[in-house]
Enzyme design. Sequence first.
Site, PDB file in Angstrom:
ATOM      1  N   TYR A 225      47.924  49.567   9.795  1.00  0.00           N
ATOM      2  CA  TYR A 225      49.388  49.646   9.897  1.00  0.00           C
ATOM      3  C   TYR A 225      49.976  50.473   8.741  1.00  0.00           C
ATOM      4  CZ  TYR A 225      49.531  45.773  13.293  1.00  0.00           C
ATOM      5  OH  TYR A 225      49.386  44.974  14.394  1.00  0.00           O
ATOM      6  N   HIS A 377      50.628  40.312  30.774  1.00  0.00           N
ATOM      7  CA  HIS A 377      50.197  40.727  29.432  1.00  0.00           C
ATOM      8  C   HIS A 377      49.041  41.741  29.537  1.00  0.00           C
ATOM      9  CE1 HIS A 377      49.293  40.225  25.102  1.00  0.00           C
ATOM     10  NE2 HIS A 377      48.057  40.483  25.508  1.00  0.00           N
ATOM     11  N   GLU A 378      48.027  41.395  30.280  1.00  0.00           N
ATOM     12  CA  GLU A 378      46.852  42.279  30.359  1.00  0.00           C
ATOM     13  C   GLU A 378      47.195  43.605  31.030  1.00  0.00           C
ATOM     14  OE1 GLU A 378      44.421  41.696  28.519  1.00  0.00           O
ATOM     15  OE2 GLU A 378      44.975  39.638  28.106  1.00  0.00           O
ATOM     16  N   HIS A 381      48.448  46.151  28.623  1.00  0.00           N
ATOM     17  CA  HIS A 381      47.403  46.956  27.967  1.00  0.00           C
ATOM     18  C   HIS A 381      46.931  48.068  28.903  1.00  0.00           C
ATOM     19  CE1 HIS A 381      46.986  44.411  24.491  1.00  0.00           C
ATOM     20  NE2 HIS A 381      46.573  43.360  25.166  1.00  0.00           N
ATOM     21  N   GLU A 407      50.023  44.860  22.065  1.00  0.00           N
ATOM     22  CA  GLU A 407      50.182  43.470  22.515  1.00  0.00           C
ATOM     23  C   GLU A 407      51.589  43.211  23.047  1.00  0.00           C
ATOM     24  OE1 GLU A 407      47.679  41.675  22.844  1.00  0.00           O
ATOM     25  OE2 GLU A 407      46.266  42.810  21.612  1.00  0.00           O
ATOM     26  N   HIS A 508      39.398  34.810  18.863  1.00  0.00           N
ATOM     27  CA  HIS A 508      39.659  35.958  17.980  1.00  0.00           C
ATOM     28  C   HIS A 508      39.023  35.821  16.598  1.00  0.00           C
ATOM     29  CE1 HIS A 508      42.778  35.485  20.985  1.00  0.00           C
ATOM     30  NE2 HIS A 508      43.086  36.752  20.875  1.00  0.00           N
TER      31      HIS A 508
HETATM   32  O1  X8Z Z   1      44.518  36.845  23.229  1.00  0.00           O
HETATM   33  C1  X8Z Z   1      45.563  37.043  23.829  1.00  0.00           C
HETATM   34  C2  X8Z Z   1      45.559  37.872  25.099  1.00  0.00           C
HETATM   35  C3  X8Z Z   1      44.453  38.855  25.107  1.00  0.00           C
HETATM   36  S1  X8Z Z   1      44.803  40.324  24.334  1.00  0.00           S
HETATM   37  C4  X8Z Z   1      45.363  36.984  26.286  1.00  0.00           C
HETATM   38  N1  X8Z Z   1      46.718  36.467  23.404  1.00  0.00           N
HETATM   39  C5  X8Z Z   1      46.750  35.615  22.211  1.00  0.00           C
HETATM   40  C6  X8Z Z   1      45.965  34.330  22.424  1.00  0.00           C
HETATM   41  O2  X8Z Z   1      45.650  33.977  23.553  1.00  0.00           O
HETATM   42  O3  X8Z Z   1      45.704  33.640  21.428  1.00  0.00           O
HETATM   43  C7  X8Z Z   1      48.027  36.646  23.995  1.00  0.00           C
HETATM   44  C8  X8Z Z   1      48.979  35.931  23.105  1.00  0.00           C
HETATM   45  C9  X8Z Z   1      48.192  35.297  21.993  1.00  0.00           C
HETATM   46 ZN    ZN Z   2      46.542  41.398  24.496  1.00  0.00          ZN
END
Ligand code: X8Z
Ligand code: ZN
Length: 608
Positions: A225, A377-378, A381, A407, A508
């Site tokens: 960033y 959301h997807e 992307h 995002e 993540h």
């Molecule tokens: O991981 C995601 C997406 C995939 S890019 C489904 N999100 C975060 C999560 O699930 O923790 C979307 C919002 C927060």
């Molecule tokens: Zn995402």
Amino acid sequence: MKKIILTGLTAAILFSCSSQKSETAENTTTTELTSEQQEAQAFLDEYSKTFQDLYTKSAEAEWASNTKIVEGDSTNAVATRKANEAFAAFTGSVENIEKAKKYLEQKDKLTDIQVKQLDAILYAAANNPQTVPDVVKARIKAETEQTEKLYGFDYRLNGKSVTTNDIDNILKTENDVKKRLAAWNASKEVGPGLKTGLLKLRDLRNKTVQNLGYDDYFTYQASDYGMTRPEMMAMMEKINQELMPLYRELHTYARYELAKKYGVKQVPDYLPAHWLPNRWGQDWSPMVEVKGIDLDGALKAKGDKWLVEQAERFYVSLGFDELPESFYTKSSLYPLPPNANYKKNNHASAWHMDLDKDVRSLMSVEPNSEWYETTHHELGHIYYYMTYTNPDVPVLLRGGANRAYHEAIGSLMGLAAMQKPFLAELQLIDKNTQTDEVQTLLKEALSYVTFIPFASGVMSEWEHDFYAKNLPADQLNKRWWELAKKYQGMVPPTERGENYLDAATKTHINDDAAQYYDYALSYVILFQLHDHIAKNILKQDPHATNYYGNKEVGKFLHDIMYPGASADWRKMLKDKTGEELSARAMVAYFQPLMDYLKQQNKGRKYTI
Ligand code: X8Z
Ligand code: ZN
């Protein structure tokens, strides 16, 4: 999102000088390049070709590793490791690093977009420097092992295998606290087996990027960033503080309401984690049902395929292209049949397989409101990929203006797709139904506002401490729950010692390390974009919009996405919304809720 490792860093004027065949070839060929620029361009063209090829092979292998996990069969894992090693050997090669550095020494003589590409080359190199090839190899091996364990984990409840969708459905609907606790416990069982691997990954991730001069892996990710680690943490702190007054009201409200719902007389000072309708307490929206809106019921009647196709229709209505046929044939969109003899990663993601036309999504869509939001959301992307795949954006800059923008687009569409006038247009609710606006806003706040302390506080600070402060191995879980209490006002149902690793239950933490602040920032940005769209384009109340079919909205979003990472993200925000990055729009959106919550919470004890 996954697998985006590229992006530009500095200010930009879009200028195409690539040798790719393009619709704008006429413009570009008339642009005279100096001899220095031509020389740099020859290197960039050659580099990009190999890069794209190896990237594609790595993405293909990763795709197989994410969509088909067979216990005891490491064929996919081995192929992924090999493909990632080849990608690393190229992107981190000493020759490429030296060349990029050499051209950057005379950056004043190059075009902005060339400089950006050279920066992107060095950024990718820092993650894979072949000055320490063994460290990089070891990291890749540790990464494949970690994700194999995570994606292939067999969650069990009452002696039976369950999916994460099953667990989520229990946490969303079950009123029996004992059953909730069992489901919550089941969701955390994956953690302990990931501990050794995560500690190994910490060391290897840090060591890799330290080789090209970054202090630690968190610093490396924040640098994408153009920010330092302290700057990023200060920004998180600021966002969190701006939303804290509202979060405090929501927290108080939730403690009392949930105690009532579960028949608990003594209202707890902190929210027991298993009371909340989400495994990590990041989204509480299922707590509230708005009378007259039964979205889960309406979606169930439509079926899972409808959700994906409807999300596509929404984008198309704004003027975007239809998804390519290959999206539907190559994606993995629905849960595996119960009798499948393999597993898949159940966390949603979107993939730009070849940095060109092959776009795919990995989801486990069920017809409910959570997946309705996620499909939007997807596809955000996916449409970002499709939009910056254009002749003006070189392969190396096919990323978001920053990761948070990537995002934000789909989450923005998810928000818009939930608003009443839109739902009425789709006939998911009756347009004559009177709904309670405050309850609607409350439901939204329980989704968007409650997310902020989790994302900007718990996740970001834990990863910060883990990577930059070398958090000791015997304090990982302690720190996780300290932060959960401090930011979310949430406590574990029972003592969670170091034999657990609850942070690692979040996908993540393992496979998208030190980037979760992307999501916090994306919410802030999406409310800025939404505020602008509602007020200046649609001339509608931001709480009740209908984007459907509006080509001007489509053009607004298209123009943000088109330049990809060749855009400067700060300038983009200022140009498009007139504002710097700020939680102002998000705070303003939820302001009407404050009075209501204060009224509800009168006489109640505040604890955070
Ligand atoms: O991981 C995601 C997406 C995939 S890019 C489904 N999100 C975060 C999560 O699930 O923790 C979307 C919002 C927060
Ligand atoms: Zn995402």
